[in-house]
Design a protein around this motif. Sequence first.
Motif, PDB file in Angstrom:
ATOM      1  N   HIS A  72       0.931  -1.227  -0.060  1.00  0.00           N
ATOM      2  CA  HIS A  72      -0.105  -0.036   0.098  1.00  0.00           C
ATOM      3  C   HIS A  72       0.769   1.283  -0.035  1.00  0.00           C
ATOM      4  O   HIS A  72       0.283   2.334  -0.192  1.00  0.00           O
ATOM      5  CB  HIS A  72      -0.893   0.181   1.215  1.00  0.00           C
ATOM      6  CG  HIS A  72      -0.226   0.315   2.392  1.00  0.00           C
ATOM      7  ND1 HIS A  72       0.045  -0.944   3.158  1.00  0.00           N
ATOM      8  CD2 HIS A  72      -0.127   1.271   3.235  1.00  0.00           C
ATOM      9  CE1 HIS A  72       0.955  -0.314   4.179  1.00  0.00           C
ATOM     10  NE2 HIS A  72       0.563   0.902   4.192  1.00  0.00           N
ATOM     11  N   THR A  73       2.204   1.169   0.384  1.00  0.00           N
ATOM     12  CA  THR A  73       3.133   2.548  -0.128  1.00  0.00           C
ATOM     13  C   THR A  73       3.677   2.639  -0.900  1.00  0.00           C
ATOM     14  O   THR A  73       4.199   3.657  -1.280  1.00  0.00           O
ATOM     15  CB  THR A  73       4.098   2.293   1.249  1.00  0.00           C
ATOM     16  OG1 THR A  73       4.913   0.976   0.917  1.00  0.00           O
ATOM     17  CG2 THR A  73       3.751   2.090   2.798  1.00  0.00           C
ATOM     18  N   SER A  74       3.412   1.927  -1.895  1.00  0.00           N
ATOM     19  CA  SER A  74       3.934   2.026  -3.374  1.00  0.00           C
ATOM     20  C   SER A  74       3.055   2.864  -4.505  1.00  0.00           C
ATOM     21  O   SER A  74       2.048   2.675  -4.880  1.00  0.00           O
ATOM     22  CB  SER A  74       4.424   0.589  -4.061  1.00  0.00           C
ATOM     23  OG  SER A  74       4.770   0.814  -5.460  1.00  0.00           O
ATOM     24  N   GLN A  75       3.866   4.005  -4.661  1.00  0.00           N
ATOM     25  CA  GLN A  75       3.231   4.970  -5.735  1.00  0.00           C
ATOM     26  C   GLN A  75       2.975   4.421  -7.035  1.00  0.00           C
ATOM     27  O   GLN A  75       2.068   4.635  -7.658  1.00  0.00           O
ATOM     28  CB  GLN A  75       3.932   6.179  -5.751  1.00  0.00           C
ATOM     29  CG  GLN A  75       3.881   7.178  -4.610  1.00  0.00           C
ATOM     30  CD  GLN A  75       4.729   8.392  -4.994  1.00  0.00           C
ATOM     31  OE1 GLN A  75       5.711   8.465  -5.471  1.00  0.00           O
ATOM     32  NE2 GLN A  75       4.229   9.462  -4.444  1.00  0.00           N
ATOM     33  N   TRP A  76       3.768   3.342  -7.558  1.00  0.00           N
ATOM     34  CA  TRP A  76       3.741   2.810  -8.674  1.00  0.00           C
ATOM     35  C   TRP A  76       2.645   1.873  -8.742  1.00  0.00           C
ATOM     36  O   TRP A  76       2.116   1.570  -9.556  1.00  0.00           O
ATOM     37  CB  TRP A  76       5.164   1.871  -8.918  1.00  0.00           C
ATOM     38  CG  TRP A  76       6.060   2.866  -9.482  1.00  0.00           C
ATOM     39  CD1 TRP A  76       7.437   3.430  -8.952  1.00  0.00           C
ATOM     40  CD2 TRP A  76       6.300   3.447 -10.833  1.00  0.00           C
ATOM     41  NE1 TRP A  76       8.029   4.176  -9.715  1.00  0.00           N
ATOM     42  CE2 TRP A  76       7.431   4.498 -11.048  1.00  0.00           C
ATOM     43  CE3 TRP A  76       5.515   3.371 -11.925  1.00  0.00           C
ATOM     44  CZ2 TRP A  76       7.663   4.901 -12.097  1.00  0.00           C
ATOM     45  CZ3 TRP A  76       5.698   4.126 -12.940  1.00  0.00           C
ATOM     46  CH2 TRP A  76       6.768   4.956 -13.086  1.00  0.00           C
ATOM     47  N   VAL A  77       2.667   1.111  -7.570  1.00  0.00           N
ATOM     48  CA  VAL A  77       1.220   0.256  -7.418  1.00  0.00           C
ATOM     49  C   VAL A  77       0.347   0.857  -7.652  1.00  0.00           C
ATOM     50  O   VAL A  77      -0.764   0.470  -8.645  1.00  0.00           O
ATOM     51  CB  VAL A  77       1.398  -0.846  -6.234  1.00  0.00           C
ATOM     52  CG1 VAL A  77       0.018  -1.372  -6.073  1.00  0.00           C
ATOM     53  CG2 VAL A  77       2.581  -1.712  -6.428  1.00  0.00           C
ATOM     54  N   ASP A  78       0.021   1.951  -6.969  1.00  0.00           N
ATOM     55  CA  ASP A  78      -1.122   2.941  -6.961  1.00  0.00           C
ATOM     56  C   ASP A  78      -1.268   3.198  -8.468  1.00  0.00           C
ATOM     57  O   ASP A  78      -2.655   3.130  -8.882  1.00  0.00           O
ATOM     58  CB  ASP A  78      -1.143   3.952  -6.028  1.00  0.00           C
ATOM     59  CG  ASP A  78      -1.331   3.623  -4.580  1.00  0.00           C
ATOM     60  OD1 ASP A  78      -1.721   2.525  -4.277  1.00  0.00           O
ATOM     61  OD2 ASP A  78      -0.941   4.469  -3.871  1.00  0.00           O
TER      62      ASP A  78
END
Length: 130
Positions: A72-78
């Motif tokens: 949940h902390t990954s901007q790329w995953v978002d």
Amino acid sequence: MKRVFISFRNEDRNKVNGLRLLAANPDFAIEFYDESVRTAINSANATYIRTKIKEKISRTSVTVCMTSELTHTSQWVDWELEESLAKGNGIIFMGFKDGPANIRLPELGRRLDMKWWLWDYRHLATLIGQ
């Protein structure tokens, strides 16, 4: 054959390698696309990386987000999940087999109140619809 994009934190790369083995299993008609990103989302290389990831997402119909304690902390995953949703991909959140029993989903999953599952490759195949 179902084409699936895998979204995950780069730190989980080794765990994701096990998921990729499903593509070699004759019982699964799945082809995986993914991109592990180590570059900050606002870096000079980010535009190029986004272009390449969008190309991969455009060839898929399902996105599997392999979820660990810190996904949940990954901007790329978002970003990948938002692109997948905009493209119309089905989105599946699956935890790793050694992961915690309770995780925090990435922002999209929380916003849409989506479910997640602990690792089960047979259930994953059913969810993918292959």
